[in-house]
Design a protein around this motif. Sequence first.
Motif, short mmCIF file in Angstrom:
data_model
loop_
_atom_site.label_atom_id
_atom_site.label_comp_id
_atom_site.label_asym_id
_atom_site.label_seq_id
_atom_site.Cartn_x
_atom_site.Cartn_y
_atom_site.Cartn_z
N ALA B 209 0.67 -1.23 0.08
CA ALA B 209 -0.12 -0.01 0.05
C ALA B 209 0.80 1.41 -0.07
CB ALA B 209 -0.94 0.04 1.36
N ILE B 210 2.01 1.22 0.50
CA ILE B 210 2.74 2.32 0.83
C ILE B 210 4.13 2.56 0.30
CG2 ILE B 210 3.40 1.98 3.17
CD1 ILE B 210 2.27 5.00 3.60
N ALA B 211 5.00 1.33 0.25
CA ALA B 211 6.30 1.31 -0.07
C ALA B 211 6.76 1.48 -1.57
CB ALA B 211 6.95 -0.20 0.12
N ASP B 212 7.83 2.40 -1.52
CA ASP B 212 8.15 2.48 -2.83
C ASP B 212 9.14 1.48 -3.31
OD1 ASP B 212 7.27 5.41 -3.36
OD2 ASP B 212 8.12 5.70 -1.35
N ARG B 213 10.00 1.10 -2.56
CA ARG B 213 11.05 0.19 -2.63
C ARG B 213 10.93 -1.10 -1.46
NH1 ARG B 213 16.89 1.69 -3.16
NH2 ARG B 213 16.15 3.42 -1.52
N ILE B 214 11.38 -2.23 -1.85
CA ILE B 214 11.08 -3.32 -0.86
C ILE B 214 12.59 -4.12 -0.71
CG2 ILE B 214 10.12 -5.27 -0.31
CD1 ILE B 214 7.58 -4.47 -1.77
N THR B 215 13.17 -4.21 0.60
CA THR B 215 14.18 -4.99 0.53
C THR B 215 13.98 -6.19 1.21
OG1 THR B 215 15.75 -3.10 0.39
CG2 THR B 215 16.68 -5.02 1.75
N VAL B 216 14.56 -7.45 0.95
CA VAL B 216 14.18 -8.69 1.54
C VAL B 216 15.38 -8.91 2.31
CG1 VAL B 216 13.45 -11.10 1.53
CG2 VAL B 216 12.42 -8.97 0.16
N PHE B 217 15.21 -9.41 3.63
CA PHE B 217 16.27 -9.92 4.41
C PHE B 217 16.23 -11.39 4.54
CE2 PHE B 217 18.59 -6.68 7.33
CZ PHE B 217 18.82 -5.62 6.33
N ARG B 218 17.32 -12.19 4.42
CA ARG B 218 17.26 -13.62 4.90
C ARG B 218 18.36 -13.92 5.51
NH1 ARG B 218 15.75 -16.38 0.34
NH2 ARG B 218 17.81 -17.21 -0.06
N ASP B 219 18.21 -14.44 6.69
CA ASP B 219 19.41 -14.96 7.62
C ASP B 219 20.65 -13.76 7.86
OD1 ASP B 219 18.27 -17.29 8.19
OD2 ASP B 219 19.06 -18.14 6.55
N GLY B 220 20.18 -12.54 8.12
CA GLY B 220 21.31 -11.76 8.02
C GLY B 220 21.65 -10.95 6.84
N LYS B 221 21.09 -11.37 5.83
CA LYS B 221 21.92 -10.92 4.48
C LYS B 221 20.85 -9.94 4.06
CE LYS B 221 25.18 -14.36 3.80
NZ LYS B 221 24.86 -15.48 4.74
N SER B 222 21.14 -9.11 3.11
CA SER B 222 19.85 -8.32 2.39
C SER B 222 20.16 -9.26 1.01
CB SER B 222 20.29 -6.89 2.11
OG SER B 222 21.79 -6.62 2.00
N VAL B 223 18.81 -9.84 0.64
CA VAL B 223 18.86 -10.48 -0.25
C VAL B 223 18.60 -10.02 -1.71
CG1 VAL B 223 17.78 -12.54 -1.46
CG2 VAL B 223 17.75 -12.24 0.94
N THR B 224 17.62 -8.98 -1.86
CA THR B 224 17.38 -8.31 -2.90
C THR B 224 16.63 -6.90 -2.46
OG1 THR B 224 15.44 -9.56 -3.20
CG2 THR B 224 17.05 -9.90 -4.81
N THR B 225 16.60 -5.95 -3.44
CA THR B 225 15.87 -4.73 -3.38
C THR B 225 15.14 -4.57 -4.69
OG1 THR B 225 17.53 -3.75 -1.80
CG2 THR B 225 15.89 -2.39 -2.91
N TYR B 226 13.81 -4.43 -4.51
CA TYR B 226 12.89 -4.27 -5.71
C TYR B 226 12.24 -2.83 -5.62
CZ TYR B 226 12.47 -9.49 -5.66
OH TYR B 226 12.83 -10.62 -5.64
#
Lengths: 377, 506
Positions: B209-226
Motif C-alpha cells: 500500500a505504501i512502499a516505494d522500494r522493498i528490501t528482503v532480508f534473509r538470515d542476516g543478509k540483504s537478499v534483494t531490493t525491488y
Amino acid sequence: MNLASRLKQSWRMLTMVFALIAIWIIFQWVTDGAFLQPRNLSNLFRQMTVTGTLAIGMVLIIVAGHIDLSVGSVVCFLGVILTMLMQKGWSAESALMVTLVSGIAISAVQGWLTAFQKVPAFIVTLAGMMIFRGASMGVTEGVTIPLEDSWIKTFGSAYLGQEAGWVLTFVAIVIFASLRVQKYRNSVAHGVSTSGFGSTLAMIVAFSSGVLLFNSTMSRYEGIPYPVLLMIVIMVAFHFIATKTVFGRHVYAVGGSVEAAHLSGVNVRKIVLGNFLLMGLLTTIGAMILTARVESAQPDAGQLLELDAVASCVIGGTSLMGGKGTIYGAILGALVMESLNNGMSLANLESFWQYIVKGVVLVAAVWLDVVSQKSSR
Amino acid sequence: MVAQQLLELHDIVKEFPGVKALDGVRFDVLSGEVHALCGENGAGKSTLMKIISGLYPYGSYSGELKVNGTSRKFLSIKDSQSAGVAIVFQELSLVKELTVAENIFLGREPSLFGIIQTTEVLMRTSALLKDLGFHMDPSQKVGDLGIGQQQMVEIAKALALDAKILILDEPTSALSDTEIEVFLETIRRLKKRGVGCVLITHKLNEVFAIADRITVFRDGKSVTTYNAKDVDEHKVIADMVGRELTDMYPRVSRTIGGPVLAVHDLTVPHPTVPGKNLLEHVSFTVRKGEILGIAGLMGSGRTEILMSIFGALHGPRTGSIELEGQSLAFASPQEAINHGFALVSEDRKRLGLVLEDSVSRNIALASLKRVARFGVVDDSNENKIANDYIDALRIKTPNSASQVKNLSGGNQQKVVLAKWMLTKPKVLFLDEPTRGIDVGARAEIYKIVNDMAAKGVAVVMVSSELPEVLGLSDRVIVMCGGRVTGEFSRDEATQERIMAAATRFS
Ligand SMILES: Nc1ncnc2c1ncn2[C@@H]1O[C@H](COP(=O)(O)OP(=O)(O)OP(=O)(O)O)[C@@H](O)[C@H]1O
Ligand SMILES: [Mg+2]
C-alpha cells in the motif's frame, strides 16, 4: 493529568491527612489534652525536621528505583566532622563548608558505585551504613563532642519572631494565590481542560487556612522554629525539582522503566548520580540540624534514621518498585512517624511499644495502598 | 524534487555470542520514500535499526553508516536523534507512570533553565495528536491506555522529533484497521515533506500500500531490493522464506464434538467508570475440536472476555461459565490453568514471558508439575522438552539456554505458544497469536493450531486480522462495545458481514 488519576492521588493525600488527624485525636485523648498543646506541637514539628529532610531526598532515590540506607550513619559522621573542626577553632562557616564537601563526596562515591559500577544501591549504602557508624565511633573514641557556640545553634532551638512569622505567612498566601490564579488563567487561555475557578478558589482557601492555623499555633508558643522553616523551604524546592524540572521528570521516568528512559535518550546514570548528590546535600543539612538540636555530636546519633526516612516515604505513598512517590507525601509520612514517637512518649508508653506500633502502622499503610490499587485495576 | 540519498549502510556485520545477526548488509533510504524491510523473524531487521539509531554504538558492529553522504559514528540514541533519525522500537518503550504528553517529550523536554514548560508540552502534544488524527487525552497516564493506543503514542513520540529519517519497526502490529489507515495517511504526508521512511512490518498488504522500494532480508543478509511496482506478494514471500508458500490456511477436516466451554450472560462492570460495562450479556459455546474466532475492533471487549474467564480480571462479574457441564468461576489464572485452560496473551512482555530467563525455563514455566519430580525440576528433561518445541515451532535461538530477551520479537511469540502447548490444555485462548510473526512462521502456527484442534482442544482465538479469523475459524462471533453483535458459521462469514457487525453500536 486526567481526572481519574488526579482524584486517585488526592484521595491518597486526603486519607493520609485523615489518618494523621485520627492519630492526633487519639493521642489528645490518651494524654489528657497535652498532645495538642502549642508547646508540644512546636516540639513535634521540630523533632520531625531531620527525618523529614532526609525523607525528601529519599523519595527521589526510591522513585528512581534505588535506596539509601547510609543516611543515618552519615548524618552522625558529618556531625562529628562539624563539631570537631569547630572544636579545633574553625569558624562555623568554614567547618560547615568542609562538612558539606564531605557529605557530597560520600554520596558521590556511593552514587558512582551504584550508577556507573552497577553495584546495587542496597549493598553500597548498607556498607556505607556500617562504615560511617564505625568511623564515627573511631574518630570520637566513643565520647560526645559538644557544639561550640555559633549561629548554627539557631537551627536547633531558635524561633522566628512573631511579626516575621505573620509576614511570612502573609507572603506565602499571596504567592500561593497568585500562582494558582496565574495557572488558572493560563489554562483558560490555552483551552487546556480545567475544573473551573471554583476549585482554584477552594485550594487557595484551604491553603490559607492551613498556613494561618499553623502559624497561629506556633506563635502561641514561641513562633515558628527555624529548623521547621528550613525544612519547609527544602520541601517546596524539592517539590519543584521533582515536578517541574527536566531532571525531576527523568527521575520518574528512570524509576518507571529504565529501558524506556534509556531508549528515549535519558542519561540514566547521570540521573541516579544526581539523586545521590542531592541526598548528600540533604544529609549535610540533616546533620547540621541534629547537631544543633542536641548541641553535640554523639557516636550513636542518627541510629535507625535511614529506616525512619524510608518508612516516611512509603507511608506517604512512595512505591519501592520505583516510579511513584511525592515529596509532600513523604513529609506527611514523616509527620505521622514523628507523631507516633511524640505521642507515645508523652503517654509514657514504654519504648518497646513505640517500635511495635510504628511497625504496624508502616505495614498497614502499604497494605491499604496495595489493596486500593488492586480494587481499581 | 530530486530524491537524495539520506542514509546509506555498507557491509554491516553484527555478531552476538553464538549468532551472526547481520552479515554484510547494505541498505539505503532516499528522501521522500518509504523503504520497506521484509524478512522472517530473526532475519536481523531490528538489529539493523538499532545500529542506525545508535542503540548499538559504533564499534560494536563493523561496516559504514552514512547520513547525507557523510560517514557517522553514533554512540548513543542522542547522537542519532541530533542527526535527524527517529525510531519507533518494536517493543514498546514507554514509561507507564507518565502521561502521554510526558512520554512524547521524554528526553527532550522543552525547558528554560532546566524547568519544564508544562503548558508548551501539553499544547504541542495536543497539536501533534490532532495533526496525526489520534484521539487521546495528552494528560492521560500511558499505563491506563490499551496496547494499541500505546503504540500510537510511540509513533507520535517519534514524529514529534521532526526527523528527516523515520524508522518504524512494526508500528502497526497492535493497531486496528482504522488506526492503520490513519497511520498510513500520516506516512504519506511525511513522504511529501521529504522524510525518508524505513518501514518494517510483517503485513505485506501495508508494504504494497505504501512502499516505494522493498528490501528482503534473509538470515542476516540483504537478499534483494525491488521497486514495489515491479513485484508482487508471492515473489517477496518466496524471497523471505526461500521457498514457495502455497496455502496459508489449509482446510483440515476435523470432527467437532460436544460443548466444552459454555459461557452464559457474562457481564463485567467497568472497574473505574460506574454504570459502564466492559462486557454485557456475552454468551457463546465452544465445542471439542472447534476453533472459535472472536472478531471486533480494538477495545470492543474481546481481550476482556478471555481475561475474565481466565480469572485474570479482578472485580465482580455475573453470569455463568461451564466447563464440560460443570459450573466454574476462576478467581485466578492458576485455577484456570489447573482446569486445563491456557492463554496466549497479546502483550507477551507483560503477561507472557520472563524475559531474563532462558528459553527452556520459559517453556516449562506453566507445566513444572510435568517437568519436575517430587518438586525438583529435572533439568535434562526440561531441556529435552524445550528442544522438541524449538524444533517443532522452528524457534530461532542459539540454544535452549539462551535468554528470551535476546530472541527476535516473533521468536519470543513462538516461545509463548510453546509454553502453553506444553500444558496440554483442553481450552486454548489465543489473543492476537500472530502479532509480529512473519508469514512463514504464521503458516506454521496456523498448522499447529489446526493440529491442536484436531486433537480435540477447544480453541478460542481473538484476532484483528480478518483473513486469519476467516481462514482458521469454524465459527466467528463479533464483538462491539462489550456485546456480541454477530455470529457466523464458517460458510456465512465474510469480511463485509464481520465489519458490519463490528461497527453495530447499539
Ligand atoms: N542482544 C542479543 N543477544 C543475542 N542475540 C541477539 C540479540 N539481539 C538479537 N539477537 C539475535 O539476532 C538475530 C536477529 O534478531 P532481530 O531482532 O534483528 O530479528 P528481526 O528480523 O527483527 O525479527 P522479528 O521479525 O521477529 O522482529 C536473532 O537470531 C536474534 O536471536
Ligand atoms: Mg524485529
